[in-house]
Design an enzyme around this catalytic site. Structure first.
Site, PDB file in Angstrom:
ATOM      1  N   GLU A   1       1.469 -10.522  51.136  1.00 23.38           N
ATOM      2  CA  GLU A   1       1.157 -11.908  50.802  1.00 23.38           C
ATOM      3  C   GLU A   1       1.068 -12.777  52.063  1.00 23.38           C
ATOM      4  OE1 GLU A   1       3.934 -13.588  47.947  1.00 23.38           O
ATOM      5  OE2 GLU A   1       2.309 -14.405  46.748  1.00 23.38           O
TER       6      GLU A   1
ATOM      7  N   HIS B   1       6.253  15.629  48.058  1.00 22.69           N
ATOM      8  CA  HIS B   1       5.720  16.609  47.114  1.00 22.69           C
ATOM      9  C   HIS B   1       4.530  16.050  46.331  1.00 22.69           C
ATOM     10  CE1 HIS B   1       9.118  19.435  47.736  1.00 22.69           C
ATOM     11  NE2 HIS B   1       9.646  18.307  48.204  1.00 22.69           N
TER      12      HIS B   1
ATOM     13  N   LYS C   1      -5.046 -16.718  38.155  1.00 26.22           N
ATOM     14  CA  LYS C   1      -4.372 -17.657  37.243  1.00 26.22           C
ATOM     15  C   LYS C   1      -5.390 -18.607  36.623  1.00 26.22           C
ATOM     16  CE  LYS C   1      -0.064 -17.823  39.844  1.00 26.22           C
ATOM     17  NZ  LYS C   1       0.749 -18.633  40.744  1.00 26.22           N
TER      18      LYS C   1
HETATM   19  O1  PA5 Z   1       6.225 -15.595  47.416  1.00 25.34           O
HETATM   20  C1  PA5 Z   1       5.762 -16.344  46.575  1.00 25.34           C
HETATM   21  O2  PA5 Z   1       5.511 -17.511  46.842  1.00 25.34           O
HETATM   22  C2  PA5 Z   1       5.479 -15.865  45.169  1.00 25.34           C
HETATM   23  O3  PA5 Z   1       5.741 -14.550  45.005  1.00 25.34           O
HETATM   24  C3  PA5 Z   1       6.324 -16.647  44.200  1.00 25.34           C
HETATM   25  O4  PA5 Z   1       7.670 -16.466  44.530  1.00 25.34           O
HETATM   26  C4  PA5 Z   1       6.072 -16.176  42.769  1.00 25.34           C
HETATM   27  O5  PA5 Z   1       4.725 -16.341  42.448  1.00 25.34           O
HETATM   28  C5  PA5 Z   1       6.946 -16.931  41.805  1.00 25.34           C
HETATM   29  O6  PA5 Z   1       6.748 -18.300  41.914  1.00 25.34           O
HETATM   30  P1  PA5 Z   1       7.771 -19.316  41.313  1.00 25.34           P
HETATM   31  O7  PA5 Z   1       9.069 -19.111  41.979  1.00 25.34           O
HETATM   32  O8  PA5 Z   1       7.188 -20.659  41.605  1.00 25.34           O
HETATM   33  O9  PA5 Z   1       7.853 -19.049  39.829  1.00 25.34           O
END
Ligand code: PA5
Length: 441
Positions: A289, A310, A424
């Site tokens: 990310e 394996h 989304k």
């Molecule tokens: O690293 C990130 O920003 C994402 O993985 C968020 O943590 C994830 O989408 C969850 O978001 P939120 O904590 O707003 O529900």
């Protein structure tokens, strides 16, 4: 704590990138680290994680521990609701530091997870499992609006309230969210839940050292003080005043970027201890990310060895030569198990009798390293002296700091995630969420 520390070994990349090439990037890495510390690089409004370990005050730790103790005393099961950065850090640490069969033993409370998928069967089965049991909920969402955890919370909150009544349910629910914004903040205020704050300047994937990680970890009975101490050590060991040659995070960041430039587009995080499985999941989110944007970035993959030798072992040994490996190894196991002698020796294992199982594992690790390097797979090795709270805290902070440096070397903003919004938007349009009527798919 003794003087043993986590070590980084890059000897086995020198057939692919030389020590000179790595050292030639020292200034670049130092500059990236300075940008992190001085807050003048990309995404600088999300640098709150950098000094989290050394800035957590005792009253916060006390509050987290007290809340954890309360949940531990009241609940057989605690459901941690969250997705991505709001659950992977806690899960990584809890899995790494719990006994492999704790969930089957009488250790309480049992930690289970929800809100990290939209599986109807998963929620049904969880709900059925919780029926008749004493449970509590830690609901984690920074934005407070994420669909997956919101769905799970709505269902489990109702179940809990029906089981114990609204008043008792309130005392079994903790919300961790933004200080002021979002639906979860509003709901928590209205219901009077105990709350903890995710600081504005800490992104989800860098939040394991906030209550997001610390509360579930404490509920699991893990020593959060020692976990934080390990991170504090690594915060110092990777700081901007540390020379490049002594800074493991800077060396790791440079090495992986040089390998990437040579066509090694995938980094495989490997371990020889199944307890690291979710550390790898957390690491994949952290690097994927943070770096996968602007059509660049190393693809982070993971394997558990020797299990995956394996299966995926074939691909790693002889598939496309576009991968390098980073192996997490633990020098000393916690327990001692020897191979017994057998009079008949029908399985032919007597040549190992009296040897520790870990000796066999270490020879598998060495044999794998030699084979993979010979096969064209550069190998980076990270060794923990032991698997405990302190070294896991140090390891996670090491990866965070290296990720920040690496992202700046790659010249991306490591602290945003614009790409996760695309699905989304479509999903909300398909679901006919108010406000998304005009989105064309
Ligand atoms: O690293 C990130 O920003 C994402 O993985 C968020 O943590 C994830 O989408 C969850 O978001 P939120 O904590 O707003 O529900």
């Amino acid at each position: 704590m003794d003087n043993k520390q986590i070590t980084l070994n890059i000897d086995k990349v020198f057939n692919f990138v030389s020590g000179e090439q790595i050292f030639s990037q020292a200034n670049r890495a130092q500059e990236a680290n300075f940008r992190l510390e001085n807050g003048n690089g990309k995404g600088n409004d999300f640098l709150g994680w950098l000094h989290l370990p050394s800035s957590i005050d005792n009253s916060t730790i006390y509050d987290i521990q007290k809340t954890a103790d309360l949940l531990r005393s009241k609940c057989e099961i605690v459901v941690v609701i969250g997705i991505g950065g709001s659950y992977l850090g806690a899960k990584a640490v809890i899995e790494a530091l719990s006994g492999a069969f704790d969930s089957l033993a009488e250790n309480r409370p049992l930690i289970v997870y929800a809100g990290h998928n939209i599986g109807e069967d998963y929620l049904y089965e969880l709900s059925t499992f919780l029926a008749g049991k004493s449970f509590g909920i830690i609901n984690i969402s920074k934005s407070g609006t994420t669909t997956e955890p919101a769905l799970a919370f709505r269902i489990l909150k109702k179940q809990l309230e029906e089981a114990v009544g609204k008043e008792d349910a309130r005392n079994r629910i903790v919300a961790i969210t933004d200080a002021a914004r979002g639906a979860l903040r509003t709901l928590a205020g209205k219901e009077g839940y105990k709350t903890f704050v995710i600081p504005d300047n800490v992104g989800g994937r860098f939040s394991v050292l906030t209550p997001v990680g610390l509360l579930p970890i404490a509920v699991a009975g893990i020593d959060i003080k020692s976990f934080i101490d390990g991170a504090v050590f690594m915060e110092k060991a990777t700081g901007k005043d540390i020379a490049f040659e002594n800074n493991p995070a800077a060396i790791y960041a440079v090495t992986r970027n040089l390998l990437y430039q040579q066509g090694k587009k995938t980094e495989i995080l490997a371990n020889f201890n199944p307890k690291f499985h979710y550390v790898s999941e957390w690491w994949k989110q952290l690097y994927g990310e943070s770096e996968g944007k602007e059509h660049k970035g190393i693809f982070p993959a993971s394997v558990d060895f020797t299990t995956d030798l394996h299966s995926m072992g074939q691909w790693i040994q002889e598939g496309e030569r576009t991968v390098f490996e980073t192996v997490i190894s633990v020098a000393n196991p916690k327990y001692h198990v020897e191979v017994p002698k057998d009079e008949e020796d029908l399985d032919g294992l007597n040549y190992l009798s009296g040897k520790r199982v870990d000796y066999v594992n270490k020879m598998a690790e060495l044999g794998t390293q030699i084979a993979h390097v010979d096969g064209g797979v550069p190998n980076i090795r990270i060794e923990l002296p032991e698997l405990n709270e302190y070294y896991v805290g140090a390891l996670l902070y090491f990866f965070e700091r290296a990720c920040g440096i690496s992202g700046y070397i790659l010249d991306v903003n490591p602290f945003d995630q614009p790409g996760v919004e695309a699905y989304k938007k479509n999903m909300f349009a398909l679901l006919k969420k108010p406000g998304y009527e005009n989105i064309k798919i």
